[in-house]
Design a protein around this motif. Structure first.
Motif, PDB file in Angstrom:
ATOM      1  N   ARG A 411       0.812  -1.222   0.000  1.00 19.74           N
ATOM      2  CA  ARG A 411       0.000   0.000   0.000  1.00 19.74           C
ATOM      3  C   ARG A 411       0.846   1.273   0.000  1.00 19.74           C
ATOM      4  NH1 ARG A 411      -2.759  -3.446   3.390  1.00 19.74           N
ATOM      5  NH2 ARG A 411      -1.782  -2.554   5.240  1.00 19.74           N
ATOM      6  N   SER A 412       2.079   1.187  -0.526  1.00 22.32           N
ATOM      7  CA  SER A 412       2.937   2.368  -0.584  1.00 22.32           C
ATOM      8  C   SER A 412       2.738   3.177  -1.851  1.00 22.32           C
ATOM      9  CB  SER A 412       4.406   1.946  -0.502  1.00 22.32           C
ATOM     10  OG  SER A 412       4.781   1.192  -1.648  1.00 22.32           O
ATOM     11  N   GLY A 413       2.114   2.573  -2.871  1.00 23.89           N
ATOM     12  CA  GLY A 413       1.974   3.254  -4.145  1.00 23.89           C
ATOM     13  C   GLY A 413       3.283   3.385  -4.898  1.00 23.89           C
ATOM     14  N   LEU A 415       5.008   0.807  -6.534  1.00 20.52           N
ATOM     15  CA  LEU A 415       5.327  -0.271  -7.457  1.00 20.52           C
ATOM     16  C   LEU A 415       5.840   0.280  -8.788  1.00 20.52           C
ATOM     17  CD1 LEU A 415       5.458  -3.240  -8.153  1.00 20.52           C
ATOM     18  CD2 LEU A 415       3.034  -3.157  -8.795  1.00 20.52           C
ATOM     19  N   GLU A 416       5.188   1.289  -9.331  1.00 18.81           N
ATOM     20  CA  GLU A 416       5.624   1.823 -10.620  1.00 18.81           C
ATOM     21  C   GLU A 416       7.006   2.479 -10.525  1.00 18.81           C
ATOM     22  OE1 GLU A 416       4.389   1.141 -13.552  1.00 18.81           O
ATOM     23  OE2 GLU A 416       3.016  -0.137 -12.407  1.00 18.81           O
ATOM     24  N   PRO A 417       7.290   3.310  -9.501  1.00 17.17           N
ATOM     25  CA  PRO A 417       8.668   3.812  -9.368  1.00 17.17           C
ATOM     26  C   PRO A 417       9.691   2.685  -9.223  1.00 17.17           C
ATOM     27  CG  PRO A 417       7.196   5.129  -8.017  1.00 17.17           C
ATOM     28  CD  PRO A 417       6.386   3.980  -8.537  1.00 17.17           C
ATOM     29  N   ALA A 418       9.325   1.618  -8.530  1.00 16.91           N
ATOM     30  CA  ALA A 418      10.235   0.490  -8.375  1.00 16.91           C
ATOM     31  C   ALA A 418      10.495  -0.182  -9.722  1.00 16.91           C
ATOM     32  CB  ALA A 418       9.666  -0.516  -7.378  1.00 16.91           C
ATOM     33  N   LYS A 419       9.446  -0.371 -10.504  1.00 16.14           N
ATOM     34  CA  LYS A 419       9.613  -0.965 -11.826  1.00 16.14           C
ATOM     35  C   LYS A 419      10.456  -0.070 -12.738  1.00 16.14           C
ATOM     36  CE  LYS A 419       5.358  -3.739 -12.012  1.00 16.14           C
ATOM     37  NZ  LYS A 419       4.067  -3.921 -12.732  1.00 16.14           N
ATOM     38  N   THR A 420      10.257   1.231 -12.626  1.00 11.59           N
ATOM     39  CA  THR A 420      11.044   2.175 -13.432  1.00 11.59           C
ATOM     40  C   THR A 420      12.518   2.102 -13.058  1.00 11.59           C
ATOM     41  OG1 THR A 420       9.155   3.661 -13.684  1.00 11.59           O
ATOM     42  CG2 THR A 420      11.350   4.598 -14.037  1.00 11.59           C
ATOM     43  N   TRP A 421      12.801   2.024 -11.773  1.00  9.55           N
ATOM     44  CA  TRP A 421      14.183   1.893 -11.297  1.00  9.55           C
ATOM     45  C   TRP A 421      14.800   0.606 -11.844  1.00  9.55           C
ATOM     46  CZ3 TRP A 421      15.446   2.567  -5.347  1.00  9.55           C
ATOM     47  CH2 TRP A 421      16.832   2.610  -5.166  1.00  9.55           C
ATOM     48  N   ALA A 422      14.031  -0.477 -11.825  1.00  4.01           N
ATOM     49  CA  ALA A 422      14.526  -1.749 -12.362  1.00  4.01           C
ATOM     50  C   ALA A 422      14.824  -1.624 -13.858  1.00  4.01           C
ATOM     51  CB  ALA A 422      13.509  -2.855 -12.104  1.00  4.01           C
ATOM     52  N   ARG A 423      13.922  -0.986 -14.595  1.00  3.93           N
ATOM     53  CA  ARG A 423      14.128  -0.829 -16.044  1.00  3.93           C
ATOM     54  C   ARG A 423      15.330   0.063 -16.330  1.00  3.93           C
ATOM     55  NH1 ARG A 423      11.615  -1.076 -21.235  1.00  3.93           N
ATOM     56  NH2 ARG A 423      13.355  -0.611 -22.631  1.00  3.93           N
ATOM     57  N   GLU A 424      15.478   1.137 -15.599  1.00  2.00           N
ATOM     58  CA  GLU A 424      16.613   2.028 -15.829  1.00  2.00           C
ATOM     59  C   GLU A 424      17.943   1.326 -15.542  1.00  2.00           C
ATOM     60  OE1 GLU A 424      15.580   5.288 -13.306  1.00  2.00           O
ATOM     61  OE2 GLU A 424      14.448   6.330 -14.873  1.00  2.00           O
TER      62      GLU A 424
END
Length: 489
Positions: A411-413, A415-424
């Motif tokens: 419930r931190s909201g 997930l998308e920043p985490a996925k972006t960090w992984a992709r970068e």
């Protein structure tokens, strides 16, 4: 077999199957789905029918049973296959019976050992989980040249048993396979080796999860030649990043690392007891021999000023502790991740990865607390010595595994920043080897949309062509399609 009261529920197990298909037209004739039955069995019916045909000491669990969370737990909790029933067989001969029953009743099945599969394709599964955890026998052959391992053994079981008996394994597991006992998609139990179903033997060594259930396998084993392994751990500050990776490139020498330098692992992560804002570089080496030999090889690293160092000599089954590769070092969690294979370390890319880490850790402190850049290196001379065309594994000229991992708080909201960090991170690693195409180690494949099938199974067109032809022969209904599939669901 007795069916416990908690299993006597009337919930309908399985949704009707979807008729849509993403297969190319040329594939639809042989990768067609089975016609579904007119009524799906209930949980009670599945338990009753399976209980009557499998071994008496086997177990069947439904959602009402207290151990349910334990028998369905996964390491990455963002990977959530829809498990309706778990079957834990106690004999290999149970597996064909389970598969045949599932096929007869249009029930999908998924086989697991420890639940560490990372790929998002598992999220498409709904059905019966065949849990192999009770199949744990390890039998060393009398000649001391091979051993038979049932499919439920853990890697720690294998290491400890062989070590205690004076043996070990070398190289890729696939390169040491002598014989596989396999249950095919139709429930047929077959022997697979160089002299039996040799075409499938090739495919099983690198893509086997697309073809069948391995119930046991015979592997080559070797006499161990040392009583202990030497480890040396270093912790370096950020100003040493370039120097460390330059020395790592020298010692790795494009796949020519010293053969006994069996492991070379590193982490970039925050350690707030040292610095609250800047990540540190932690590295560990494992050497299959005495400290004196190891330290001579590690002299260049000993010359790099470290924040701290730790070294010691332990039996190999214990080295996972100081090298932080034990399961407890990475507990289950909701992980976003990306992964690559590398030939060498691009020094500029490693600095960019480090700087990106610090920026994002500052921007998203909740992610920075668990984020980690991980690198695995091994002695690979034996891997390179095998003809690349002789197995389905395509990446014998890649020498390092690297991945980014971060736990996303519930419930931190984030997930998308985490996925972006992984992709970068993935982008930086691959930009650092511009003359090479992205490569993915199949067991670390995540299912991210930027991972291509070719990056996993090989860019030579003949590889996927051969795999697809064998798929049409051995699994024409594409029942094994949930773990890193090359024919989509």
């Amino acid at each position: 077999m007795n069916i416990p009261r908690y299993m006597l529920c009337s919930l309908t197990l399985f949704q009707a199957f979807t008729t849509s298909s993403s297969l190319p037209p040329s594939s639809k004739l042989y990768f067609q789905r089975d016609l579904f039955t007119c009524r799906q069995p209930s949980t009670f019916e599945i338990a009753q029918k399976l209980g009557a045909i499998i071994s008496s000491n086997s177990s069947i669990f439904s959602t009402a049973h207290p151990p349910w969370s334990e028998v369905t737990k996964r390491w990455n909790t963002l990977i959530t296959p829809d498990i309706e029933v778990v079957v834990q067989p106690t004999k290999e001969s149970d597996i064909p019976k389970i598969v045949e029953y599932c096929n007869d009743n249009d029930i999908k099945f998924l086989t697991v050992n420890s639940g560490h599969g990372l790929t998002t394709s598992l999220n498409k599964f709904r059905g019966v989980q065949i849990d192999m955890k009770k199949l744990t026998a390890i039998t060393i052959n009398s000649d001391g040249k091979s051993a038979l391992f049932q499919a439920g053994v853990s890697i720690q079981d294998v290491i400890t048993t062989l070590w205690d008996q004076g043996y070990g394994l070398y190289g890729l597991i696939t390169d040491n396979i002598l014989h596989l006992n396999v249950v095919l998609a139709d429930g047929a139990a077959i022997s697979v080796s160089e002299t039996s179903h040799e075409d499938l033997f090739w495919a099983m060594k690198g893509a086997g999860h697309n073809f069948g259930i391995v119930t046991s396998m015979r592997l080559k084993i070797y006499p161990r030649k040392t009583a202990t392994w030497h480890y040396h751990n270093y912790l370096w500050a950020q100003d040493k990043v370039e120097t460390v990776f330059e020395e790592l490139n020298k010692i790795q020498d494009h796949g020519n690392a010293p053969p006994l330098l069996g492991s070379s692992f590193g982490h970039i992560l925050l350690n707030k007891s040292i610095n609250e804002e800047e990540a540190v570089l932690w590295w560990t080496f494992g050497y299959a021999g005495p400290a004196s030999e190891a330290e001579e090889i590690l002299r260049p690293f000993n010359a790099i000023e470290a924040i701290s160092e730790e070294m010691g000599d332990v039996p190999y089954p214990e080295i996972h502790g100081p090298q932080k590769t034990a399961a407890s070092s990475f507990p289950p969690g909701p992980y976003a991740m990306s992964t690559v294979l590398l030939q060498t370390y691009n020094i500029t890319a490693q600095r960019q990865l480090y700087d990106l880490f610090n920026r994002n850790a500052a921007l998203y402190p909740e992610l920075g607390a668990t984020a980690i850049l991980m690198i695995e290196g091994y002695a690979t001379a034996g891997v390179q010595a095998i003809d690349p065309a002789s197995t389905a594994y395509p990446h014998r000229d890649e020498f390092h595994l690297a991945f980014f991992l971060v736990a996303v708080p519930e419930r931190s909201g984030l997930l998308e920043p985490a996925k972006t960090w992984a992709r970068e991170s993935w982008d930086i690693w691959n930009a650092g080897q511009p003359t090479r195409k992205p490569a993915t180690y199949v067991n670390y494949a995540t299912g991210n949309e930027y991972e291509s099938l070719e990056s996993i199974y090989g860019y030579e067109p003949w590889r996927l062509e051969r795999l697809r032809a064998l798929k049409a022969k051995y699994d024409p209904f594409n029942r094994f399609r949930y773990y890193v599939p090359f024919i989509p669901s």
